[in-house]
Scaffold this motif. Structure first.
Motif, PDB file in Angstrom:
ATOM      1  N   SER A  95       1.654   1.229 -11.327  1.00  0.00           N
ATOM      2  CA  SER A  95       1.021   1.992 -12.398  1.00  0.00           C
ATOM      3  C   SER A  95       1.913   2.051 -13.637  1.00  0.00           C
ATOM      4  O   SER A  95       1.460   1.804 -14.763  1.00  0.00           O
ATOM      5  CB  SER A  95       0.703   3.404 -11.897  1.00  0.00           C
ATOM      6  OG  SER A  95       0.139   4.173 -12.917  1.00  0.00           O
ATOM      7  N   GLU A 139       0.806  -1.218   0.000  1.00  0.00           N
ATOM      8  CA  GLU A 139       0.000   0.000   0.000  1.00  0.00           C
ATOM      9  C   GLU A 139       0.843   1.276   0.000  1.00  0.00           C
ATOM     10  O   GLU A 139       0.293   2.371   0.020  1.00  0.00           O
ATOM     11  CB  GLU A 139      -0.938   0.006   1.220  1.00  0.00           C
ATOM     12  CG  GLU A 139      -1.938  -1.140   1.216  1.00  0.00           C
ATOM     13  CD  GLU A 139      -2.860  -1.106   0.000  1.00  0.00           C
ATOM     14  OE1 GLU A 139      -3.385  -0.021  -0.312  1.00  0.00           O
ATOM     15  OE2 GLU A 139      -3.040  -2.160  -0.635  1.00  0.00           O
ATOM     16  N   ASP A 161      -4.583  -5.600 -14.209  1.00  0.00           N
ATOM     17  CA  ASP A 161      -4.399  -5.960 -12.791  1.00  0.00           C
ATOM     18  C   ASP A 161      -3.514  -4.934 -12.085  1.00  0.00           C
ATOM     19  O   ASP A 161      -3.832  -4.484 -10.982  1.00  0.00           O
ATOM     20  CB  ASP A 161      -3.776  -7.349 -12.649  1.00  0.00           C
ATOM     21  CG  ASP A 161      -4.734  -8.467 -13.007  1.00  0.00           C
ATOM     22  OD1 ASP A 161      -5.962  -8.210 -13.068  1.00  0.00           O
ATOM     23  OD2 ASP A 161      -4.262  -9.598 -13.227  1.00  0.00           O
ATOM     24  N   LEU A 214       2.726   1.672  -5.279  1.00  0.00           N
ATOM     25  CA  LEU A 214       1.563   1.928  -6.128  1.00  0.00           C
ATOM     26  C   LEU A 214       1.957   2.658  -7.412  1.00  0.00           C
ATOM     27  O   LEU A 214       1.468   2.317  -8.502  1.00  0.00           O
ATOM     28  CB  LEU A 214       0.513   2.713  -5.346  1.00  0.00           C
ATOM     29  CG  LEU A 214      -0.039   1.985  -4.118  1.00  0.00           C
ATOM     30  CD1 LEU A 214      -0.903   2.917  -3.291  1.00  0.00           C
ATOM     31  CD2 LEU A 214      -0.796   0.728  -4.514  1.00  0.00           C
ATOM     32  N   SER A 245      -6.578   5.415  -4.329  1.00  0.00           N
ATOM     33  CA  SER A 245      -7.898   5.995  -4.051  1.00  0.00           C
ATOM     34  C   SER A 245      -8.211   6.041  -2.563  1.00  0.00           C
ATOM     35  O   SER A 245      -9.191   6.677  -2.166  1.00  0.00           O
ATOM     36  CB  SER A 245      -8.984   5.175  -4.757  1.00  0.00           C
ATOM     37  OG  SER A 245      -8.807   5.231  -6.147  1.00  0.00           O
ATOM     38  N   LYS A 246      -7.397   5.380  -1.762  1.00  0.00           N
ATOM     39  CA  LYS A 246      -7.677   5.317  -0.318  1.00  0.00           C
ATOM     40  C   LYS A 246      -7.324   6.608   0.376  1.00  0.00           C
ATOM     41  O   LYS A 246      -6.479   7.340   0.031  1.00  0.00           O
ATOM     42  CB  LYS A 246      -6.927   4.166   0.316  1.00  0.00           C
ATOM     43  CG  LYS A 246      -7.464   2.827  -0.119  1.00  0.00           C
ATOM     44  CD  LYS A 246      -6.724   1.709   0.567  1.00  0.00           C
ATOM     45  CE  LYS A 246      -7.281   0.381   0.073  1.00  0.00           C
ATOM     46  NZ  LYS A 246      -6.596  -0.740   0.621  1.00  0.00           N
ATOM     47  N   HIS A 278      -5.361  -1.636 -11.775  1.00  0.00           N
ATOM     48  CA  HIS A 278      -6.433  -1.741 -10.786  1.00  0.00           C
ATOM     49  C   HIS A 278      -5.859  -1.680  -9.369  1.00  0.00           C
ATOM     50  O   HIS A 278      -6.380  -0.956  -8.511  1.00  0.00           O
ATOM     51  CB  HIS A 278      -7.227  -3.037 -10.997  1.00  0.00           C
ATOM     52  CG  HIS A 278      -8.317  -3.227 -10.008  1.00  0.00           C
ATOM     53  ND1 HIS A 278      -9.489  -2.514 -10.059  1.00  0.00           N
ATOM     54  CD2 HIS A 278      -8.410  -4.035  -8.927  1.00  0.00           C
ATOM     55  CE1 HIS A 278     -10.259  -2.871  -9.043  1.00  0.00           C
ATOM     56  NE2 HIS A 278      -9.627  -3.794  -8.358  1.00  0.00           N
ATOM     57  N   GLU A 279      -4.800  -2.437  -9.123  1.00  0.00           N
ATOM     58  CA  GLU A 279      -4.174  -2.426  -7.794  1.00  0.00           C
ATOM     59  C   GLU A 279      -3.661  -1.027  -7.452  1.00  0.00           C
ATOM     60  O   GLU A 279      -3.822  -0.557  -6.326  1.00  0.00           O
ATOM     61  CB  GLU A 279      -3.023  -3.436  -7.729  1.00  0.00           C
ATOM     62  CG  GLU A 279      -3.478  -4.879  -7.745  1.00  0.00           C
ATOM     63  CD  GLU A 279      -2.314  -5.857  -7.816  1.00  0.00           C
ATOM     64  OE1 GLU A 279      -1.199  -5.499  -7.390  1.00  0.00           O
ATOM     65  OE2 GLU A 279      -2.533  -6.980  -8.313  1.00  0.00           O
ATOM     66  N   HIS A 291      -4.711   1.858  -8.716  1.00  0.00           N
ATOM     67  CA  HIS A 291      -5.855   2.754  -8.546  1.00  0.00           C
ATOM     68  C   HIS A 291      -6.534   2.543  -7.190  1.00  0.00           C
ATOM     69  O   HIS A 291      -6.864   3.521  -6.496  1.00  0.00           O
ATOM     70  CB  HIS A 291      -6.870   2.544  -9.671  1.00  0.00           C
ATOM     71  CG  HIS A 291      -8.105   3.366  -9.517  1.00  0.00           C
ATOM     72  ND1 HIS A 291      -8.113   4.726  -9.749  1.00  0.00           N
ATOM     73  CD2 HIS A 291      -9.356   3.031  -9.125  1.00  0.00           C
ATOM     74  CE1 HIS A 291      -9.332   5.184  -9.509  1.00  0.00           C
ATOM     75  NE2 HIS A 291     -10.101   4.186  -9.133  1.00  0.00           N
ATOM     76  N   GLU A 292      -6.732   1.304  -6.821  1.00  0.00           N
ATOM     77  CA  GLU A 292      -7.366   0.989  -5.531  1.00  0.00           C
ATOM     78  C   GLU A 292      -6.553   1.577  -4.373  1.00  0.00           C
ATOM     79  O   GLU A 292      -7.104   2.182  -3.468  1.00  0.00           O
ATOM     80  CB  GLU A 292      -7.518  -0.526  -5.347  1.00  0.00           C
ATOM     81  CG  GLU A 292      -8.595  -1.149  -6.189  1.00  0.00           C
ATOM     82  CD  GLU A 292      -9.984  -0.662  -5.813  1.00  0.00           C
ATOM     83  OE1 GLU A 292     -10.327  -0.704  -4.633  1.00  0.00           O
ATOM     84  OE2 GLU A 292     -10.719  -0.250  -6.731  1.00  0.00           O
ATOM     85  N   GLY A 293      -5.256   1.371  -4.414  1.00  0.00           N
ATOM     86  CA  GLY A 293      -4.392   1.881  -3.343  1.00  0.00           C
ATOM     87  C   GLY A 293      -4.328   3.399  -3.310  1.00  0.00           C
ATOM     88  O   GLY A 293      -4.345   4.008  -2.242  1.00  0.00           O
TER      89      GLY A 293
END
Length: 132
Positions: free
Chosen positions: A104, A95, A121, A100, A131-132, A124-125, A127-129
């Motif tokens: 990317s 994280e 993949d 991250l 976005s937190k 996505h990983e 972006h998810e991280g």
């Protein structure tokens, strides 16, 4: 192309220096302190130095991958960024912002070499991280 080669040469030199610094940071002979001299503050400073070295190493590896990518050397870009993501994940955690960012950029290289599912993949990983 000449500027890219110059940038790559300097980044590879920086990578070597960072590797030496990481080894020295782990080597107890690099400091004159004894175990008794090390209080919690000194241990925190050493941990911070280790983290900073890893952040700089990750950034350097990411930039090396970007330069290889820009030069069109996709196999070296892929290898460099794959190592970057793996090392950063192992040392900084999945994280961490540097991990991250590396994911990317790695996703972009994977996309450009036709590995769309893997690229998705990574993106996505990342972006998810982020976005937190």
């Amino acid at each position: 192309q000449g500027n890219l080669e110059f940038a790559l040469e300097n980044l590879l030199s920086a990578q070597d220096i960072l590797k030496q610094a990481k080894c020295c940071n782990k080597d107890t002979n690099c400091t004159s302190e004894t175990d008794e001299d090390k209080d919690a503050g000194n241990r925190d400073a050493e941990n911070n130095a280790t983290t900073l070295l890893q952040i700089l190493t990750t950034r350097c590896e990411r930039y090396i991958g970007l330069v290889y990518h820009t030069m069109g050397n996709f196999s070296k870009a892929k290898k460099s960024l794959e190592n970057c993501v793996t090392d950063s994940f192992r040392t900084l955690g999945g994280e961490h912002i540097e991990t991250l960012h590396a994911k990317s950029v790695f996703g972009t290289v994977l996309f450009d070499i036709g590995m769309l599912p893997q690229a998705m993949d990574m993106w996505h990983e990342a972006h998810e991280g982020l976005s937190k």
